[in-house]
Design a protein around this motif. Structure first.
Motif, short mmCIF file in Angstrom:
data_model
loop_
_atom_site.label_atom_id
_atom_site.label_comp_id
_atom_site.label_asym_id
_atom_site.label_seq_id
_atom_site.Cartn_x
_atom_site.Cartn_y
_atom_site.Cartn_z
N TYR A 144 1.18 3.12 2.44
CA TYR A 144 0.38 4.10 3.18
C TYR A 144 1.21 4.86 4.22
O TYR A 144 0.80 5.95 4.64
N TYR A 183 -2.37 -4.75 0.81
CA TYR A 183 -3.80 -5.00 0.70
C TYR A 183 -4.04 -6.51 0.89
O TYR A 183 -3.23 -7.33 0.44
N THR A 185 0.80 -1.22 0.00
CA THR A 185 0.00 0.00 0.00
C THR A 185 0.84 1.27 0.00
O THR A 185 0.40 2.31 -0.51
N ASN A 230 -4.58 8.55 4.02
CA ASN A 230 -4.75 7.42 3.09
C ASN A 230 -6.10 6.74 3.33
O ASN A 230 -6.86 7.12 4.22
#
Length: 226
Positions: free
Chosen positions: A41, A67, A39, A47
């Motif tokens: 993130y 994910y 990700t 996010n």
């Protein structure tokens, strides 16, 4: 010598594709490792994970390594370290994630890594807490110490796997207690879980901490299934 003999008759296999690992590979072959849907993130404020958790409880930042898809490679990894007695794999995933997080703003100021606790009966049956093993891997990569004595799980609740969003919250409501509040007060912590689905488990932990003792909280997981 014995390891070489064992590897000959029982070669280590990739937990995802089940192909034989090369000498330099650990747990997951390089091809499957490169295919994990990361990700990134920890590099992105606001996010999708943070947006999904916003308004449910107070936190500072949130990120996930990859994910999580039910038919994806990460699902096989997490199933392996949760149910197949493979704490080394949980440590390895934490180590990989820790290497990505190291030096990032996401970890700036973090005092402790805090794993989501298991109930003592479940931990005894499994032999380890996978979130704690993930934390150990992150700690090995970053040098941030663990704190496992501040929060405990007092109810051995059923698995969350088949529950709806509402049922997940009811399943974890009031199952955690803080056992050492002063240890968290005034600190900045990273709460760590294996997979975040609805965020109900994290929410239950945050809400069990008295407001006057609430630390600054960042959240991290290996998978995000939201």
């Amino acid at each position: 010598m014995w390891k070489s003999i064992l590897d000959f008759f029982f070669p280590p296999l990739c937990v995802i594709c089940k192909n034989r690992l090369l000498h330099a590979e650990e747990h997951i072959c390089l091809e499957c490792l490169s295919a994990l849907p990361k990700t990134h993130y920890h590099k992105q404020e606001e996010n999708k994970l943070e947006d999904a958790l916003a308004g449910k409880f107070v936190f500072n930042r949130a990120a996930a390594f990859c994910y999580f898809y039910k038919t994806g490679g990460l699902q096989k990894v997490i199933h392996e370290f949760k149910y197949k007695n493979n704490p080394q794999l949980a440590f390895y995933m934490g180590l990989l994630y820790g290497r990505e997080l190291k030096g990032s703003d996401f970890l700036q100021g973090i005092d402790y890594l805090v794993p989501i606790p298991l109930h003592p009966k479940r931990q005894k049956k499994r032999g380890y807490n996978q979130a704690e093993e993930i934390c150990k891997g992150i700690s090995a990569a970053t040098g941030i110490p663990l704190c496992t004595s501040a929060i405990s799980r007092t109810v051995n609740n059923p698995s969350q796997t088949t529950h709806s969003k509402t049922e997940r919250w009811e399943n974890v409501k009031d199952i955690f207690v803080t056992t050492n509040n002063p240890l968290l007060k005034g600190k900045k912590i990273l709460l760590v879980d294996d997979v975040i689905t609805t965020g109900s488990t994290i929410e239950a932990i945050v809400k069990c901490i008295p407001k006057e003792d609430l630390p600054i909280i960042n959240i991290a997981s290996i998978g995000m299934a939201m």
